[in-house]
Write a protein that holds these residues in place. Structure first.
Motif, mmCIF file in Angstrom:
data_model
loop_
_atom_site.group_PDB
_atom_site.id
_atom_site.type_symbol
_atom_site.label_atom_id
_atom_site.label_comp_id
_atom_site.label_asym_id
_atom_site.label_seq_id
_atom_site.Cartn_x
_atom_site.Cartn_y
_atom_site.Cartn_z
ATOM 1 N N CYS A 29 0.733 -1.277 0.165
ATOM 2 C CA CYS A 29 -0.024 -0.034 0.108
ATOM 3 C C CYS A 29 0.844 1.105 -0.031
ATOM 4 N N VAL A 30 1.799 1.298 0.437
ATOM 5 C CA VAL A 30 2.752 2.342 0.683
ATOM 6 C C VAL A 30 3.484 2.544 -0.697
ATOM 7 N N ASP A 31 3.940 1.604 -1.521
ATOM 8 C CA ASP A 31 4.331 1.522 -2.879
ATOM 9 C C ASP A 31 3.364 2.246 -3.812
ATOM 10 N N LEU A 32 1.976 1.908 -3.554
ATOM 11 C CA LEU A 32 1.092 2.580 -4.470
ATOM 12 C C LEU A 32 0.597 3.847 -3.806
ATOM 13 N N ALA A 36 -1.189 3.487 6.822
ATOM 14 C CA ALA A 36 -2.447 3.312 7.655
ATOM 15 C C ALA A 36 -3.373 2.416 7.036
ATOM 16 N N VAL A 37 -3.506 2.718 5.589
ATOM 17 C CA VAL A 37 -4.635 2.049 4.733
ATOM 18 C C VAL A 37 -4.085 0.538 4.709
ATOM 19 N N GLY A 38 -2.745 0.191 4.719
ATOM 20 C CA GLY A 38 -2.379 -1.233 4.738
ATOM 21 C C GLY A 38 -2.580 -1.845 6.139
ATOM 22 N N ALA A 39 -2.407 -0.962 7.003
ATOM 23 C CA ALA A 39 -2.883 -1.644 8.642
ATOM 24 C C ALA A 39 -4.250 -2.121 8.557
ATOM 25 N N GLU A 40 -5.229 -1.124 7.890
ATOM 26 C CA GLU A 40 -6.417 -1.474 7.886
ATOM 27 C C GLU A 40 -6.933 -2.736 7.254
ATOM 28 N N MET A 41 -6.127 -3.010 6.246
ATOM 29 C CA MET A 41 -6.361 -4.112 5.262
ATOM 30 C C MET A 41 -5.949 -5.389 5.817
ATOM 31 N N LEU A 42 -4.979 -5.050 6.980
ATOM 32 C CA LEU A 42 -4.176 -6.230 7.623
ATOM 33 C C LEU A 42 -5.340 -6.831 8.605
#
Length: 414
Positions: free
Chosen positions: A242-245, A250-256
């Protein structure tokens, strides 16, 4: 016997099993909670800080297999008491750590002992269900995900106020007080009549597949590595992806979080499905959906599409690992359930560890996650191929018609 399995006692035992799993599985997740504080205290690199988690997973994998052996021999109560005591001791030793190396060794013990709450507990509860074994195994396996979703939130306040050593002292006390009394409530064992009936059923399946228990165990272990190398790509790297995109951590943590919480629902659904279709077909469905999700990650560049694909992934991956326990019980001797389930669970954990590292290596070499997703798809294909082969071997085929040249017909496998 129906009177002993699937009854009121069995469901009550399942509830206690889930409570134990919720508590003792915290040993697998606690290190994640304290990693930032550990990095700040010891001034270690990011890779160095991750070493305690790596050894936790190594211990967790070995514990599933070796403690599973102990459950077959001594019963679940003794195994739980010993493992809970060892987990608490590991927490205590961790609080005395003055370096990352000392903490890593303590975490090896924590990971090893806390494994009693996964494969060994799943194997134990599987003896108490026949018609509803799928949903029972799924609920017991959900304790691992629920523990990961609940304990980090509960421990965050202790960490902020008193530091990571206080978190570990709290968990040592909770493990001893929460697990050992409940372990005594699981002293009852299934009767020899029930165990013999399970042996007869698994023998019929094993004959149809034409494989020895050891051969099938190794085959399932290879399948488990394949599916979990694929599974680890989104689970381990979703935040970095998500960081790369450009969406941020924070968005990546939500998806996890979505993956962990959604995995609980996925496991329950797969358990209901397994009671109708069996372990092999259920695993095939989950593995096929996971492979589809990995394909869909490749063109998904927008935030909405990424959430949709992650939802597909969540619906597939949660039920895959418990399906292996069901296959073991369907095809292997009931008296060896702890060791056999533990071995396959160890293989899946090794697959997660290998896949997480391999995806990172591929990213470092290629500069993107595209080839890492393709790598996961290939490993996922290996899993699907093994399951299709096992399903084909186990499906009864009509007898061949008599032939004047071939003699009498060959009977279909039982």
């Amino acid at each position: 016997m129906v009177e002993e399995t699937d009854g009121g006692y069995a469901w009550g035992r399942l509830a206690l099993t889930l409570l134990i799993a919720l508590t003792v599985n915290a040993g697998m997740w606690a290190i994640i909670v304290i990693m930032p504080a550990v990095e700040a205290e010891f001034g270690s690199s990011r890779a160095g800080t991750a070493l305690p988690y790596t050894l936790t997973m190594v211990g967790f994998g070995l514990g599933n297999y070796l403690i599973g052996h102990a459950v077959d021999r001594f019963g679940i109560t003794r195994a739980l008491i010993a493992a809970a005591s060892a987990t608490a001791a590991g927490y205590g030793l961790a609080t005395l750590s003055q370096s990352i190396a000392m903490l890593s060794l303590a975490q090896l013990l924590v990971g090893f002992a806390s494994a009693v709450g996964f494969g060994p507990l799943i194997a134990d509860i599987s003896h108490w269900f026949a018609r509803r074994r799928g949903i029972a195994v799924a609920i017991a396996a959900s304790g691992n995900y629920l523990s990961g979703a609940i304990w980090p939130m509960l421990l965050a306040g202790v960490l902020a106020e008193s530091g990571w050593r206080s978190v570990y002292l709290v968990m040592a006390g909770v493990t001893l007080v929460g697990v050992i009394p409940l372990a005594f409530a699981l002293r009852r064992k299934v009767s020899e009549t029930t165990r013999d009936a399970a042996e007869q059923a698994s023998t019929r399946f094993a004959r149809s597949a034409g494989l020895s228990p050891r051969s099938l165990q190794y085959l399932l272990g290879l399948a488990g590595i394949g599916c979990c190398v694929a599974m680890s790509m989104p689970q381990v790297h979703i935040v970095s992806y998500c960081v790369d995109l450009g969406f941020g951590p924070a968005v990546g943590a939500e998806m996890l979080s979505l993956m962990l919480l959604g995995g609980v629902g996925s496991r329950i659904l797969s358990g209901l499905l397994a009671d109708r279709l069996g372990g092999v077909r259920t695993l095939l469905i989950g593995s096929g959906l996971q492979c589809l999700a990995l394909f869909l990650y490749l063109p998904s560049g927008g935030l909405t599409s990424l959430y949709v694909v992650s939802l597909i992934f969540v619906l597939s991956q949660g039920g895959i690992v418990p399906s292996y326990a069901l296959i073991v019980r369907e095809y292997m001797p009931a008296r060896e359930a702890g060791a056999r389930v533990g071995f396959v669970m160890m293989a899946t954990i090794l697959g997660m560890a290998l896949g997480g590292w391999l995806s990172g290596q591929i990213y470092d070499l290629s500069g993107s996650y595209a080839l890492a997703f393709i790598n996961g798809i290939v490993w996922n294909g290996l899993n699907i191929a093994i399951m299709l082969w096992l399903l084909w071997r186990s499906t009864p085929r009509p007898p061949r018609k008599p032939s004047p040249d071939l003699g009498p017909p060959v009977p279909a496998p039982m």
